[in-house]
Design a protein around this motif. Structure first.
Motif, PDB file in Angstrom:
ATOM      1  N   ALA A  18       0.894  -1.434   0.035  1.00 50.90           N
ATOM      2  CA  ALA A  18      -0.169   0.116  -0.170  1.00 50.90           C
ATOM      3  C   ALA A  18       0.798   1.330  -0.005  1.00 50.90           C
ATOM      4  O   ALA A  18       0.255   2.511  -0.294  1.00 50.90           O
ATOM      5  CB  ALA A  18      -0.921  -0.072   1.125  1.00 50.90           C
ATOM      6  N   SER A  19       2.158   1.024   0.249  1.00 49.87           N
ATOM      7  CA  SER A  19       2.855   2.403   0.595  1.00 49.87           C
ATOM      8  C   SER A  19       4.234   2.667  -0.160  1.00 49.87           C
ATOM      9  O   SER A  19       4.945   3.562  -0.058  1.00 49.87           O
ATOM     10  CB  SER A  19       2.989   2.863   1.992  1.00 49.87           C
ATOM     11  OG  SER A  19       3.839   1.739   2.721  1.00 49.87           O
ATOM     12  N   ALA A  20       4.785   1.382  -0.895  1.00 48.19           N
ATOM     13  CA  ALA A  20       6.186   1.653  -1.588  1.00 48.19           C
ATOM     14  C   ALA A  20       6.163   0.547  -2.443  1.00 48.19           C
ATOM     15  O   ALA A  20       5.593  -0.469  -2.617  1.00 48.19           O
ATOM     16  CB  ALA A  20       7.193   1.344  -0.310  1.00 48.19           C
ATOM     17  N   ALA A  21       7.215   0.958  -3.512  1.00 49.82           N
ATOM     18  CA  ALA A  21       7.398  -0.126  -4.706  1.00 49.82           C
ATOM     19  C   ALA A  21       8.316  -1.217  -4.094  1.00 49.82           C
ATOM     20  O   ALA A  21       9.586  -1.214  -4.605  1.00 49.82           O
ATOM     21  CB  ALA A  21       8.046   0.900  -5.848  1.00 49.82           C
ATOM     22  N   SER A  22       8.083  -1.866  -3.355  1.00 46.22           N
ATOM     23  CA  SER A  22       8.474  -3.130  -2.896  1.00 46.22           C
ATOM     24  C   SER A  22       7.562  -4.420  -2.622  1.00 46.22           C
ATOM     25  O   SER A  22       6.289  -4.032  -2.684  1.00 46.22           O
ATOM     26  CB  SER A  22       9.486  -2.962  -1.455  1.00 46.22           C
ATOM     27  OG  SER A  22       8.420  -2.571  -0.738  1.00 46.22           O
ATOM     28  N   GLY A  23       8.027  -5.431  -2.271  1.00 43.54           N
ATOM     29  CA  GLY A  23       7.081  -6.662  -2.119  1.00 43.54           C
ATOM     30  C   GLY A  23       6.659  -7.188  -3.631  1.00 43.54           C
ATOM     31  O   GLY A  23       7.616  -7.127  -4.650  1.00 43.54           O
ATOM     32  N   ASN A  24       6.009  -8.095  -3.650  1.00 41.11           N
ATOM     33  CA  ASN A  24       5.466  -8.793  -4.918  1.00 41.11           C
ATOM     34  C   ASN A  24       4.942  -7.819  -5.776  1.00 41.11           C
ATOM     35  O   ASN A  24       4.042  -6.955  -5.528  1.00 41.11           O
ATOM     36  CB  ASN A  24       4.389  -9.949  -4.593  1.00 41.11           C
ATOM     37  CG  ASN A  24       5.110 -10.867  -3.748  1.00 41.11           C
ATOM     38  OD1 ASN A  24       6.175 -11.364  -3.603  1.00 41.11           O
ATOM     39  ND2 ASN A  24       3.966 -11.617  -2.613  1.00 41.11           N
TER      40      ASN A  24
END
Length: 78
Positions: free
Chosen positions: A28-34
């Protein structure tokens, strides 16, 4: 774009006239994760519509956009 669990069902976008890319992340808050969806597009400036079949793509944590050379982008989710 979305805070919390959602299903990505459709993407509509317009490029800026320069080739670019965008990625939608399960965060929901950053360009990271899957990465839920990633797309590379040409210099065209007409609207593109991407329909995602079935129940769509499940984002457990929200949907975040990271992109370049976009004039507009809309998503449909449920």
């Amino acid at each position: 774009l979305v805070a919390g669990r959602a299903r990505l069902k459709q993407i509509v976008f317009i490029g800026s006239g320069t080739a670019g890319t965008f990625a939608l992340y399960d965060n929901a808050s950053a360009a990271s994760g899957n990465i839920l969806f990633q797309f590379k597009f040409s210099t065209a400036v007409q609207p593109f519509q991407i329909l995602i079949p079935g129940e769509g793509i499940l984002a457990q944590n929200g949907i975040y956009l990271s992109g370049t050379n976009l004039s507009a982008l809309s998503i449909c989710y449920g």
